[in-house]
Write a protein that holds these residues in place. Structure first.
Motif, PDB file in Angstrom:
ATOM      1  N   ALA A 145      -6.877  12.473   0.696  1.00  0.00           N
ATOM      2  CA  ALA A 145      -7.509  13.144  -0.068  1.00  0.00           C
ATOM      3  C   ALA A 145      -8.396  14.505   0.545  1.00  0.00           C
ATOM      4  CB  ALA A 145      -8.550  12.363  -0.834  1.00  0.00           C
ATOM      5  N   THR A 146      -9.005  14.198   1.763  1.00  0.00           N
ATOM      6  CA  THR A 146      -9.749  15.260   2.379  1.00  0.00           C
ATOM      7  C   THR A 146      -9.005  16.453   2.921  1.00  0.00           C
ATOM      8  OG1 THR A 146     -11.133  13.396   3.034  1.00  0.00           O
ATOM      9  CG2 THR A 146     -11.788  15.632   4.068  1.00  0.00           C
ATOM     10  N   GLU A 147      -7.630  16.349   3.354  1.00  0.00           N
ATOM     11  CA  GLU A 147      -6.945  17.282   3.970  1.00  0.00           C
ATOM     12  C   GLU A 147      -6.468  18.213   2.999  1.00  0.00           C
ATOM     13  OE1 GLU A 147      -3.826  16.854   6.872  1.00  0.00           O
ATOM     14  OE2 GLU A 147      -5.138  15.245   8.103  1.00  0.00           O
ATOM     15  N   GLU A 148      -6.568  19.614   3.301  1.00  0.00           N
ATOM     16  CA  GLU A 148      -6.290  20.625   2.738  1.00  0.00           C
ATOM     17  C   GLU A 148      -4.707  20.558   1.929  1.00  0.00           C
ATOM     18  OE1 GLU A 148      -7.928  23.417   0.269  1.00  0.00           O
ATOM     19  OE2 GLU A 148      -9.033  22.941   2.135  1.00  0.00           O
ATOM     20  N   HIS A 149      -3.776  20.501   2.746  1.00  0.00           N
ATOM     21  CA  HIS A 149      -2.411  20.349   2.586  1.00  0.00           C
ATOM     22  C   HIS A 149      -1.916  19.144   3.320  1.00  0.00           C
ATOM     23  CE1 HIS A 149      -2.677  24.461   1.144  1.00  0.00           C
ATOM     24  NE2 HIS A 149      -3.096  24.596   2.270  1.00  0.00           N
ATOM     25  N   PRO A 150      -2.029  17.937   2.935  1.00  0.00           N
ATOM     26  CA  PRO A 150      -1.704  16.697   3.332  1.00  0.00           C
ATOM     27  C   PRO A 150      -0.119  16.428   3.317  1.00  0.00           C
ATOM     28  CG  PRO A 150      -2.347  16.267   1.186  1.00  0.00           C
ATOM     29  CD  PRO A 150      -2.599  17.705   1.405  1.00  0.00           C
ATOM     30  N   ASP A 151      -0.095  15.765   4.168  1.00  0.00           N
ATOM     31  CA  ASP A 151       1.413  14.972   4.343  1.00  0.00           C
ATOM     32  C   ASP A 151       1.445  13.745   3.157  1.00  0.00           C
ATOM     33  OD1 ASP A 151       4.023  14.408   5.041  1.00  0.00           O
ATOM     34  OD2 ASP A 151       3.445  14.274   7.390  1.00  0.00           O
ATOM     35  N   ASP A 152       2.471  13.181   3.044  1.00  0.00           N
ATOM     36  CA  ASP A 152       2.639  11.987   2.020  1.00  0.00           C
ATOM     37  C   ASP A 152       1.805  11.070   2.433  1.00  0.00           C
ATOM     38  OD1 ASP A 152       4.411  10.872  -0.032  1.00  0.00           O
ATOM     39  OD2 ASP A 152       4.807   9.500   1.637  1.00  0.00           O
TER      40      ASP A 152
ATOM     41  N   LEU B 101       0.709  -1.229   0.015  1.00  0.00           N
ATOM     42  CA  LEU B 101      -0.079   0.014   0.143  1.00  0.00           C
ATOM     43  C   LEU B 101       0.903   1.218   0.075  1.00  0.00           C
ATOM     44  CD1 LEU B 101      -2.804  -0.964   2.606  1.00  0.00           C
ATOM     45  CD2 LEU B 101      -2.901  -1.357   0.118  1.00  0.00           C
ATOM     46  N   GLU B 102       1.807   1.314   0.731  1.00  0.00           N
ATOM     47  CA  GLU B 102       2.810   2.251   0.873  1.00  0.00           C
ATOM     48  C   GLU B 102       3.392   2.669  -0.467  1.00  0.00           C
ATOM     49  OE1 GLU B 102       5.505   2.790   4.223  1.00  0.00           O
ATOM     50  OE2 GLU B 102       4.217   1.756   5.416  1.00  0.00           O
ATOM     51  N   ALA B 103       3.954   1.594  -1.017  1.00  0.00           N
ATOM     52  CA  ALA B 103       4.538   1.639  -2.518  1.00  0.00           C
ATOM     53  C   ALA B 103       3.647   2.514  -3.443  1.00  0.00           C
ATOM     54  CB  ALA B 103       4.635   0.366  -3.072  1.00  0.00           C
ATOM     55  N   SER B 104       2.460   2.615  -3.292  1.00  0.00           N
ATOM     56  CA  SER B 104       1.613   3.622  -4.182  1.00  0.00           C
ATOM     57  C   SER B 104       1.776   5.053  -3.842  1.00  0.00           C
ATOM     58  CB  SER B 104       0.160   3.176  -3.924  1.00  0.00           C
ATOM     59  OG  SER B 104      -0.518   3.718  -2.800  1.00  0.00           O
ATOM     60  N   ALA B 105       2.395   5.388  -2.891  1.00  0.00           N
ATOM     61  CA  ALA B 105       2.472   7.080  -2.379  1.00  0.00           C
ATOM     62  C   ALA B 105       2.936   7.586  -3.177  1.00  0.00           C
ATOM     63  CB  ALA B 105       3.114   6.922  -1.056  1.00  0.00           C
TER      64      ALA B 105
ATOM     65  N   ALA C 179       1.799  11.323  -5.222  1.00  0.00           N
ATOM     66  CA  ALA C 179       2.358  12.540  -4.920  1.00  0.00           C
ATOM     67  C   ALA C 179       1.968  13.915  -5.320  1.00  0.00           C
ATOM     68  CB  ALA C 179       4.231  12.360  -4.812  1.00  0.00           C
ATOM     69  N   ASP C 180       1.783  13.796  -6.765  1.00  0.00           N
ATOM     70  CA  ASP C 180       1.390  15.331  -7.370  1.00  0.00           C
ATOM     71  C   ASP C 180      -0.067  15.037  -8.118  1.00  0.00           C
ATOM     72  OD1 ASP C 180       2.179  13.420  -9.404  1.00  0.00           O
ATOM     73  OD2 ASP C 180       3.559  14.837 -10.462  1.00  0.00           O
ATOM     74  N   ARG C 181      -0.707  14.153  -7.299  1.00  0.00           N
ATOM     75  CA  ARG C 181      -2.074  14.066  -7.717  1.00  0.00           C
ATOM     76  C   ARG C 181      -3.071  14.183  -6.853  1.00  0.00           C
ATOM     77  NH1 ARG C 181      -3.202  11.998 -12.347  1.00  0.00           N
ATOM     78  NH2 ARG C 181      -4.966  10.846 -11.772  1.00  0.00           N
ATOM     79  N   HIS C 182      -2.857  15.225  -5.823  1.00  0.00           N
ATOM     80  CA  HIS C 182      -3.743  15.379  -4.815  1.00  0.00           C
ATOM     81  C   HIS C 182      -4.825  15.962  -5.348  1.00  0.00           C
ATOM     82  CE1 HIS C 182      -5.234  17.377  -1.064  1.00  0.00           C
ATOM     83  NE2 HIS C 182      -5.150  16.281  -0.642  1.00  0.00           N
ATOM     84  N   ARG C 183      -4.799  16.955  -6.064  1.00  0.00           N
ATOM     85  CA  ARG C 183      -6.076  17.720  -6.496  1.00  0.00           C
ATOM     86  C   ARG C 183      -6.913  16.849  -7.421  1.00  0.00           C
ATOM     87  NH1 ARG C 183      -6.098  20.666 -10.920  1.00  0.00           N
ATOM     88  NH2 ARG C 183      -8.138  21.883 -11.207  1.00  0.00           N
TER      89      ARG C 183
END
Lengths: 188, 188
Positions: free
Chosen positions: A162-169, A87-91, A95-99
């Motif tokens: 996804a919900t957080e405005e400025h999430p961590d990794d 699961l972690e390997a997907s992070a 990384a640049d797809r939060h929006r």
């Protein structure tokens, strides 16, 4: 082959998410997505089989990544930890797809048919991970439970991220959810 | 009101499962189900909203039972154990329904639309259980994880129970799956 279009796939995805958000998924056509992106329908179909695949195409790659990571984990790694590593390997993928991820979640939540499709994809993910665990010698029931728990961890972590405005990794949320799962079951 | 029909509901369910098994769900009409049961369509619609509800009607009662049992568990009971107790509380419901459960599973497995519906019902179940846990003061993430894990336990246990020719009580399979979940997460 048409003229080379820089980042056509990304532009089509953006245009599709815009339209799905503005009008709703059912009310949007492929022609409109292509037009909004300044590309042709032909180009759209070079990248996506249909307008639903804009939302779900990535999950097949994700499933592949999960299964491969589980399969390649050293024998000494406990099954749940192999799943957590997968699961972690997907992070990095996200990384640049939060929006995009946030918007995708909102589009799916607004449409029951898409929501059922999402559940179906997640079930397929659990099933593939269970197969990968069985291939490592994990028993039938344990493999299913670990795989289902893994998908639950991923959903919960992904939703928080996804919900957080400025999430961590994303990996941090996954680790936290795995730890929480361990605590819960130890306390129970 | 028509003439009183002894066990009309059970007869309609039997007839529906017969036809879904023989011809497939999509190929079966309500008229045919009623005819096979020796009853009228009107009687069918007194018991079921449509032909799909024959398969899924029971899940609403199940959800209600799960939520109530979680809500009524003493405060001292750990969240996962409250969920386990809720799942076990369903065993009497299925005590004399093994044959129907097996046939239902087979019908659903054979039809992708029904399978998506099943996943959707299970997701609603997890969501309702998470709400019931939050009402007990369990945190957001933990509530979701425990509820999802609970549904996974139920699915795995139910499938084992339904698959066996001469199964023990469903509660035993549920207890075993809960124990297995605890072992897995302790080892991970």
């Amino acid at each position: 082959m048409g003229r080379w279009q820089p980042n056509a796939r990304g532009r089509l995805e953006e245009a599709a998410l815009d339209l799905y958000t503005e009008r709703g998924f059912d009310q949007t056509t492929v022609a409109e997505i292509a037009e909004r992106a300044g590309l042709t329908e032909r180009t759209f179909f070079r990248h996506f089989a249909d307008k639903r695949e804009v939302l779900f195409g990535g999950q097949d790659a994700l499933l592949e990544l999960f299964v491969t990571t589980i399969a390649e984990a050293p024998d000494s790694v406990a099954p749940l930890d192999a799943v957590a590593a997968a699961l972690e390997a997907s992070a990095p993928v996200f990384a640049d797809r939060h929006r995009q991820a946030r918007r995708r979640q909102a589009v799916i939540a607004a449409n029951p048919g898409l929501h059922e499709r999402e559940l179906s994809k997640l079930a397929a993910m659990a099933s593939a991970m269970a197969d990968a665990l069985r291939a490592r010698g994990v028993g039938e029931t344990a493999a299913k439970l670990i795989a289902e728990a893994g998908v639950a961890v991923f959903r919960v972590a992904f939703e928080r991220w996804a919900t957080e405005e400025h999430p961590d990794d994303l990996a941090r949320y996954i680790r936290e959810a795995v730890d929480e799962l361990k605590e819960i079951t130890a306390a129970g």
